[in-house]
Design a protein around this motif. Structure first.
Motif, short mmCIF file in Angstrom:
data_model
loop_
_atom_site.label_atom_id
_atom_site.label_comp_id
_atom_site.label_asym_id
_atom_site.label_seq_id
_atom_site.Cartn_x
_atom_site.Cartn_y
_atom_site.Cartn_z
N ASN A 184 -2.13 0.71 -0.55
CA ASN A 184 -1.20 1.41 0.36
C ASN A 184 -1.89 1.73 1.67
O ASN A 184 -1.24 2.17 2.61
CB ASN A 184 -0.73 2.74 -0.26
CG ASN A 184 -0.03 2.51 -1.58
OD1 ASN A 184 0.45 1.42 -1.83
ND2 ASN A 184 0.02 3.53 -2.43
N THR A 185 -3.21 1.58 1.71
CA THR A 185 -3.96 2.02 2.89
C THR A 185 -4.21 0.86 3.88
O THR A 185 -4.90 1.04 4.87
CB THR A 185 -5.34 2.57 2.47
OG1 THR A 185 -6.12 1.46 1.95
CG2 THR A 185 -5.26 3.64 1.41
N CYS A 186 -3.67 -0.31 3.57
CA CYS A 186 -3.98 -1.48 4.41
C CYS A 186 -3.17 -1.46 5.71
O CYS A 186 -2.16 -0.78 5.80
CB CYS A 186 -3.66 -2.76 3.65
SG CYS A 186 -4.58 -2.89 2.13
N ASP A 187 -3.63 -2.23 6.68
CA ASP A 187 -2.92 -2.27 7.96
C ASP A 187 -1.76 -3.28 7.96
O ASP A 187 -1.28 -3.65 9.02
CB ASP A 187 -3.90 -2.55 9.11
CG ASP A 187 -4.67 -3.85 8.89
OD1 ASP A 187 -4.41 -4.54 7.89
OD2 ASP A 187 -5.53 -4.19 9.73
N PRO A 189 1.99 -4.04 5.47
CA PRO A 189 2.76 -3.51 4.33
C PRO A 189 2.36 -4.23 3.04
O PRO A 189 2.00 -5.41 3.06
CB PRO A 189 4.21 -3.83 4.69
CG PRO A 189 4.21 -4.21 6.13
CD PRO A 189 2.84 -4.64 6.50
N LYS A 190 2.45 -3.49 1.93
CA LYS A 190 1.99 -4.03 0.65
C LYS A 190 2.64 -5.37 0.31
O LYS A 190 1.99 -6.29 -0.18
CB LYS A 190 2.30 -3.01 -0.43
CG LYS A 190 1.36 -3.08 -1.60
CD LYS A 190 1.83 -2.12 -2.66
CE LYS A 190 0.69 -1.29 -3.16
NZ LYS A 190 1.06 -0.42 -4.26
N ASP A 191 3.97 -5.47 0.60
CA ASP A 191 4.63 -6.72 0.21
C ASP A 191 4.25 -7.90 1.10
O ASP A 191 4.64 -9.03 0.84
CB ASP A 191 6.16 -6.54 0.13
CG ASP A 191 6.74 -6.07 1.44
OD1 ASP A 191 5.98 -5.95 2.41
OD2 ASP A 191 7.97 -5.85 1.50
N GLU A 192 3.47 -7.64 2.14
CA GLU A 192 2.99 -8.76 2.98
C GLU A 192 1.55 -9.14 2.66
O GLU A 192 0.98 -10.04 3.27
CB GLU A 192 3.12 -8.40 4.47
CG GLU A 192 4.56 -8.44 4.92
CD GLU A 192 4.73 -7.99 6.36
OE1 GLU A 192 3.77 -8.10 7.15
OE2 GLU A 192 5.83 -7.50 6.68
N LEU A 193 0.95 -8.42 1.69
CA LEU A 193 -0.42 -8.79 1.29
C LEU A 193 -0.38 -10.14 0.58
O LEU A 193 0.64 -10.49 -0.02
CB LEU A 193 -1.00 -7.72 0.36
CG LEU A 193 -1.37 -6.40 1.02
CD1 LEU A 193 -1.70 -5.35 -0.02
CD2 LEU A 193 -2.54 -6.59 2.00
N PRO A 194 -1.48 -10.91 0.64
CA PRO A 194 -1.45 -12.25 0.05
C PRO A 194 -1.19 -12.25 -1.45
O PRO A 194 -1.51 -11.28 -2.15
CB PRO A 194 -2.84 -12.80 0.34
CG PRO A 194 -3.61 -11.74 1.01
CD PRO A 194 -2.74 -10.57 1.28
#
Ligand SMILES: O=C(O)[C@@H](COP(=O)(O)O)OP(=O)(O)O
Length: 300
Positions: A184-187, A189-194
């Protein structure tokens, strides 16, 4: 590609420079006395890249990737040994960068502790995470080699632009990864993570972080340690050394071995990378990692 070609230097330029230097030295041999110290000045920044110490799943020969695993007992020793060696070499880090996976963070802690430099700031980003191995996560490399062939496993592991099949919700580690609140802390959104990545895609997500966050620290004069993973380090090496898409296949990094890069003011390497430590042991460790993708003799 020639050694110099990897750094974007044309062969004609190398020869004309050597001729010019030879001509100057033949006119006045004292030129050599001026040249030697200045050649060493070309190296302006030292950067250490480090693949974390052995993790629990490295030991079990399973693709670990975005699954969070701690270091094995041996991995702890590797990280401590690495810290002692860097201390002996006199390194003083100004900034440390890690992924958000425990094995890279734990390695950075142990290295700094062994160096007596625990106070050095550590910055973490998912952009330094290991390559997302998609549906391969959790699988045993030797079993994959038996079922799909060693060639296919090597393509998945070392090629530049081949992407393994993506992970989906039915995968046994999907929920563990994507329900983990660190993501949740990434720059992004979670659903756009690989859901899977080639090495090329690792470089695409890593480069903005390298350019915007790490480079400014290096340019400020900080000696930087990047404690990351086999493939995030390979991606960065490819970029810095200008390694071709085909030659990157031959680059494998062992766990817990610091890689020294000496860079000029434009952050181009001034000499080949150096893996610090006992060279025979390092070569054996590289072979061990390469052999992880081979069928185990008794199973052939
Ligand atoms: O994901 C993994 O299992 C390994 C790399 O595996 P290979 O590319 O060597 O198969 O990454 P690391 O141990 O550096 O975090």
């Amino acid at each position: 590609m020639s050694y110099f070609g990897r750094f974007g230097i044309k062969p004609g330029f190398v020869w004309s420079s050597i001729n010019r230097i030879w001509w100057l030295v033949s006119l006045n041999p004292k030129t050599l006395l001026w040249l030697l110290p200045n050649i060493s000045l070309m190296s302006k920044h030292k950067l250490i890249l480090l693949r974390h110490g052995e993790g629990a799943w490295n030991k079990e020969n399973r693709f670990c990737s975005w699954v969070d695993q701690k270091l094995s007992e041996n991995g702890v020793l590797e990280a401590q040994e690495c810290g002692r060696m860097l201390k002996q070499h006199g390194y003083e880090f100004g900034r440390v960068f890690t992924s958000i996976l425990s094995r890279s963070i734990q390695t950075a802690w142990l290295v700094l502790e062994a160096m007596g430099q625990e106070w050095v700031p550590i910055t973490k980003s998912w952009r330094l995470n290991e390559r997302h191995y998609g549906a391969l996560i959790g699988l045993n490399r030797a079993e994959m080699a038996l079922n799909h062939g060693e060639k296919q496993v090597k393509l998945w592991r070392r090629s530049y632009d081949i992407t393994p099949p993506p992970i989906n919700e039915s995968h046994p580690y999907f929920a563990e990864i994507y329900n983990d609140r660190r993501y949740n802390t990434c720059d992004v959104p979670k659903d756009e993570l690989p859901k899977t990545e080639s090495l090329k895609e690792v470089l695409d997500r890593l480069l903005p972080y390298w350019n915007d966050v790490i480079i400014p620290e290096i340019k400020c004069g900080q000696t930087v340690l990047i404690s990351a993973h086999g493939n995030s380090c390979r991606a960065l090496l490819k970029h810095l050394e200008g390694i071709s898409d085909t030659d990157i296949v031959k680059v494998t990094l062992p766990t817990g071995v610091p890689v020294l890069l000496e860079l000029d003011e434009n952050l181009r390497p001034v000499k080949p990378r150096e893996l610090l430590g006992d060279q025979a042991k390092i070569q054996a460790a590289i072979k061990k990692v390469e052999d992880q993708g081979k069928v185990v003799e008794g199973n052939k």
